[in-house]
Design a protein around this motif. Structure first.
Motif, short mmCIF file in Angstrom:
data_model
loop_
_atom_site.label_atom_id
_atom_site.label_comp_id
_atom_site.label_asym_id
_atom_site.label_seq_id
_atom_site.Cartn_x
_atom_site.Cartn_y
_atom_site.Cartn_z
N THR A 68 0.76 -1.34 -0.04
CA THR A 68 0.04 -0.07 -0.10
C THR A 68 0.94 1.27 0.02
O THR A 68 0.41 2.35 -0.23
CB THR A 68 -0.86 -0.08 1.14
N LEU A 69 2.25 1.25 0.35
CA LEU A 69 3.25 2.37 -0.04
C LEU A 69 3.11 2.95 -1.25
O LEU A 69 3.30 3.92 -1.53
CB LEU A 69 4.48 1.91 0.61
N MET A 70 2.64 2.00 -2.02
CA MET A 70 2.68 2.36 -3.54
C MET A 70 1.16 2.96 -3.84
O MET A 70 1.19 3.56 -5.07
CB MET A 70 2.93 1.23 -4.58
N LEU A 71 0.28 2.98 -2.88
CA LEU A 71 -0.87 3.63 -3.13
C LEU A 71 -0.90 4.95 -2.29
O LEU A 71 -1.55 4.94 -1.25
CB LEU A 71 -2.01 2.86 -3.10
N PRO A 72 -0.85 6.25 -2.95
CA PRO A 72 -0.88 7.34 -2.19
C PRO A 72 -2.45 7.56 -1.90
O PRO A 72 -3.42 7.11 -2.67
CB PRO A 72 -0.28 8.54 -3.09
N VAL A 73 -2.62 8.66 -1.03
CA VAL A 73 -4.23 9.11 -0.77
C VAL A 73 -4.89 9.70 -2.00
O VAL A 73 -5.97 9.15 -2.19
CB VAL A 73 -3.98 10.20 0.18
N GLU A 74 -4.09 10.18 -2.77
CA GLU A 74 -4.67 10.92 -4.21
C GLU A 74 -5.37 9.54 -5.04
O GLU A 74 -6.33 9.71 -5.64
CB GLU A 74 -3.75 11.52 -4.88
N VAL A 75 -4.69 8.36 -4.96
CA VAL A 75 -5.22 7.08 -5.78
C VAL A 75 -6.49 6.65 -5.37
O VAL A 75 -7.40 6.29 -6.05
CB VAL A 75 -4.19 6.00 -5.68
N ARG A 76 -6.59 6.64 -4.00
CA ARG A 76 -7.81 5.88 -3.21
C ARG A 76 -8.73 6.99 -2.65
O ARG A 76 -9.66 6.54 -1.98
CB ARG A 76 -7.57 5.21 -2.28
N SER B 177 -1.12 2.80 8.36
CA SER B 177 0.28 3.35 7.83
C SER B 177 1.17 1.97 7.52
O SER B 177 1.46 1.28 8.48
CB SER B 177 0.97 4.29 9.05
N ALA B 178 1.49 1.72 6.50
CA ALA B 178 2.29 0.62 6.20
C ALA B 178 3.73 1.01 6.68
O ALA B 178 4.52 -0.06 7.06
CB ALA B 178 2.35 0.30 4.77
N THR B 179 4.18 1.99 6.53
CA THR B 179 5.66 2.63 7.14
C THR B 179 5.86 2.23 8.47
O THR B 179 6.77 1.80 8.90
CB THR B 179 5.82 3.99 6.83
N ALA B 180 4.81 2.67 9.41
CA ALA B 180 4.92 2.53 10.70
C ALA B 180 4.81 0.89 11.13
O ALA B 180 5.56 0.29 12.00
CB ALA B 180 3.80 3.25 11.58
N TYR C 120 -3.94 18.53 3.57
CA TYR C 120 -4.93 19.57 2.94
C TYR C 120 -5.79 18.91 2.09
O TYR C 120 -6.94 19.35 1.94
CB TYR C 120 -3.95 20.52 2.15
N LEU C 121 -5.41 18.09 1.10
CA LEU C 121 -6.40 17.50 0.29
C LEU C 121 -7.72 16.77 0.81
O LEU C 121 -9.02 17.03 0.36
CB LEU C 121 -5.82 16.58 -0.73
N TRP C 122 -7.32 15.96 1.50
CA TRP C 122 -8.67 15.11 2.26
C TRP C 122 -9.28 16.03 2.99
O TRP C 122 -10.69 15.79 2.78
CB TRP C 122 -7.82 13.84 3.16
N PRO C 123 -8.84 16.90 4.16
CA PRO C 123 -9.96 17.62 4.74
C PRO C 123 -10.83 18.66 3.52
O PRO C 123 -11.92 18.83 4.08
CB PRO C 123 -8.98 18.63 5.58
N LEU C 124 -9.96 19.18 2.69
CA LEU C 124 -10.74 19.77 1.44
C LEU C 124 -11.77 18.86 1.03
O LEU C 124 -12.92 19.54 0.66
CB LEU C 124 -9.85 20.28 0.71
N ILE C 125 -11.56 17.76 0.66
CA ILE C 125 -12.68 17.06 -0.09
C ILE C 125 -13.86 16.59 1.24
O ILE C 125 -14.79 16.66 0.74
CB ILE C 125 -12.15 15.63 -0.56
N VAL C 126 -13.43 16.35 2.28
CA VAL C 126 -14.44 15.40 3.18
C VAL C 126 -15.25 16.65 4.13
O VAL C 126 -16.21 16.14 4.76
CB VAL C 126 -13.78 14.42 4.04
N THR C 127 -14.96 17.79 4.15
CA THR C 127 -15.64 18.79 4.87
C THR C 127 -16.18 19.65 3.94
O THR C 127 -15.75 20.33 2.94
CB THR C 127 -14.69 19.48 5.81
N ASN C 128 -17.59 20.03 4.22
CA ASN C 128 -18.20 21.23 3.68
C ASN C 128 -18.80 22.22 4.63
O ASN C 128 -18.68 23.39 4.20
CB ASN C 128 -19.32 20.55 2.82
N ASP C 129 -18.66 21.89 5.67
CA ASP C 129 -18.95 22.75 6.91
C ASP C 129 -17.99 23.80 7.30
O ASP C 129 -16.80 23.04 7.57
CB ASP C 129 -19.30 22.05 8.35
N GLU C 130 -18.29 24.94 7.44
CA GLU C 130 -17.34 25.98 7.62
C GLU C 130 -16.71 25.82 8.75
O GLU C 130 -15.37 26.11 9.21
CB GLU C 130 -17.74 27.56 7.33
#
Length: 282
Positions: free
Chosen positions: A121-129, A156-159, A216-226
Motif C-alpha cells: 500500500t506504500l505504492m498507493l498514495p491518498v490521491e489514488v484512493r 500506515s504501512a511505514t509504521a 490539505y487535500l483530504w480535509p478539503l474533500i471530506v468537509t463542507n461545513d465552515e
C-alpha cells in the motif's frame, strides 16, 4: 585523525551559515510582515523589521473572525487541525503496533502475505484512493466529522514495517521468560514490548504528527461545513480571496501560528526522535 585546516573550516561554516539564512529568511519575513498594518505591505520597500501592530494582528487572528474564511478564527481552525493530527498520529501508532505484533509473534496462515499486502500500500498514495474512500465516508455519514477526517488516514504501512523490524530484534529469551511467568499475549505486549518501543514511538509520533498537520487535500474533500475548516485550508482561502486584495499581514500571521505546533513538537521531542532513529533498546 581529522586535519585542522582553518581555510576549510571557514568555508564549511560559511556554507552552513548561508544555508541557515537561506532557509530562515522566508520565516523571518513572514514574522515581520505579521506585525505590520496592511498598508505597510502594499508599498515598496517591504519592511525588514518588526512593526507595532503585532498584538492587534494576532489578537484578531486568535479571537476574531476572518471574513475570508467564513468568519472563523485561527484558534478554531488550529483546534480542528490539532484534533485531526493527534487522531491520525495516535491511530497510526496504535494500529501499526498491533499489526506488527500480530505479524511477528503469532503464527497464522498467510501472515507474510498479509504483511506484504500491507507493505504494497506504500505504492498507493491518498490521491489514488480518494474516490472510493470518499464514497465510503458518504455511505457511513462521516462527512463533516472528525471521524471522517481521521479514520481513512490511520493505517500506515511505514509504521507497521518499522515496528515489525524492531520486534524482530527482541531476543527470544524475553518471550520465553514471559511464558515462564505465565504472561499472556497482551501482558507481554503491554509490559515488555511497549516500554522497549518508546523511542521508536516517539520518533514516529513526530513524523506522523507533521504528516497529519500538513494534510490539505483530504480535509478539503471530506468537509463542507465552515466550522470544520483547518488552518491549512484557511491559509489557502485567505490567499485566493477572489477579487479582493489578500490580507497579507493576516496571512503571514496565520502561517506563523500554523508553524508553531510542529516546531514545538520537534524541539520538545528531538532527543527521543534521534534515539528512536539510531538506537535499538533491548
Amino acid at each position: 585523525m581529522v586535519e585542522n585546516n582553518p581555510v576549510r573550516a571557514f568555508f564549511t561554516h560559511a556554507i552552513l551559515i548561508f544555508g541557515v539564512v537561506f532557509l530562515c529568511f522566508p520565516v523571518w519575513m513572514a514574522l515581520v510582515a505579521s506585525t505590520h498594518p496592511p498598508e505597510a505591505l502594499a508599498r515598496a520597500p517591504i519592511p525588514l523589521w518588526f512593526g507595532g501592530d503585532a498584538w492587534t494582528n494576532y489578537k484578531q487572528l486568535l479571537t476574531q473572525g476572518i471574513p475570508e474564511v467564513g468568519g472563523l478564527s485561527v484558534g478554531l481552525m488550529m483546534l480542528n487541525l490539532a484534533i485531526m493530527a493527534l487522531g491520525i498520529t495516535l491511530g497510526k501508532i496504535a494500529v501499526s503496533l498491533l499489526a506488527a505484533y500480530a505479524i511477528v509473534y503469532f503464527r497464522f496462515p498467510f501472515r507474510m502475505v498479509f504483511f506484504w499486502l500491507i507493505f504494497m500500500t506504500l505504492m498507493l498514495p491518498v490521491e489514488v484512493r480518494i474516490l472510493p474512500t470518499y464514497d465510503v465516508m458518504v455511505k457511513l455519514r462521516l462527512l463533516d466529522t472528525y471521524q471522517g477526517l481521521i479514520i481513512p488516514l490511520i493505517a500506515s504501512a511505514t509504521a507497521t514495517f518499522l515496528f515489525r523490524q524492531f520486534f524482530l530484534t527482541i531476543p527470544d529469551e524475553l518471550v520465553e521468560a514471559a511464558r515462564m511467568d505465565r504472561a499472556g499475549p497482551m501482558r507481554f505486549f503491554l509490559d515488555i514490548l511497549l516500554p522497549l518501543s518508546r523511542t521508536n514511538i516517539a520518533a514516529l509520533f513526530i513524523i506522523l504528527f507533521i504528516y497529519g498537520w500538513n494534510q490539505y487535500l483530504w480535509p478539503l474533500i471530506v468537509t463542507n461545513d465552515e466550522t470544520m475548516t483547518t488552518v491549512v485550508m484557511g491559509i489557502q482561502r485567505m490567499v485566493n480571496s477572489g477579487e479582493s486584495q489578500p490580507v497579507w499581514h493576516l496571512i503571514m500571521g496565520t502561517s506563523i501560528l500554523a508553524m508553531l505546533p510542529p516546531v514545538l513538537i520537534v524541539l520538545l521531542m528531538q532527543r527521543l526522535f534521534v534515539r528512536g532513529l539510531v538506537e535499538t533498546e533491548k
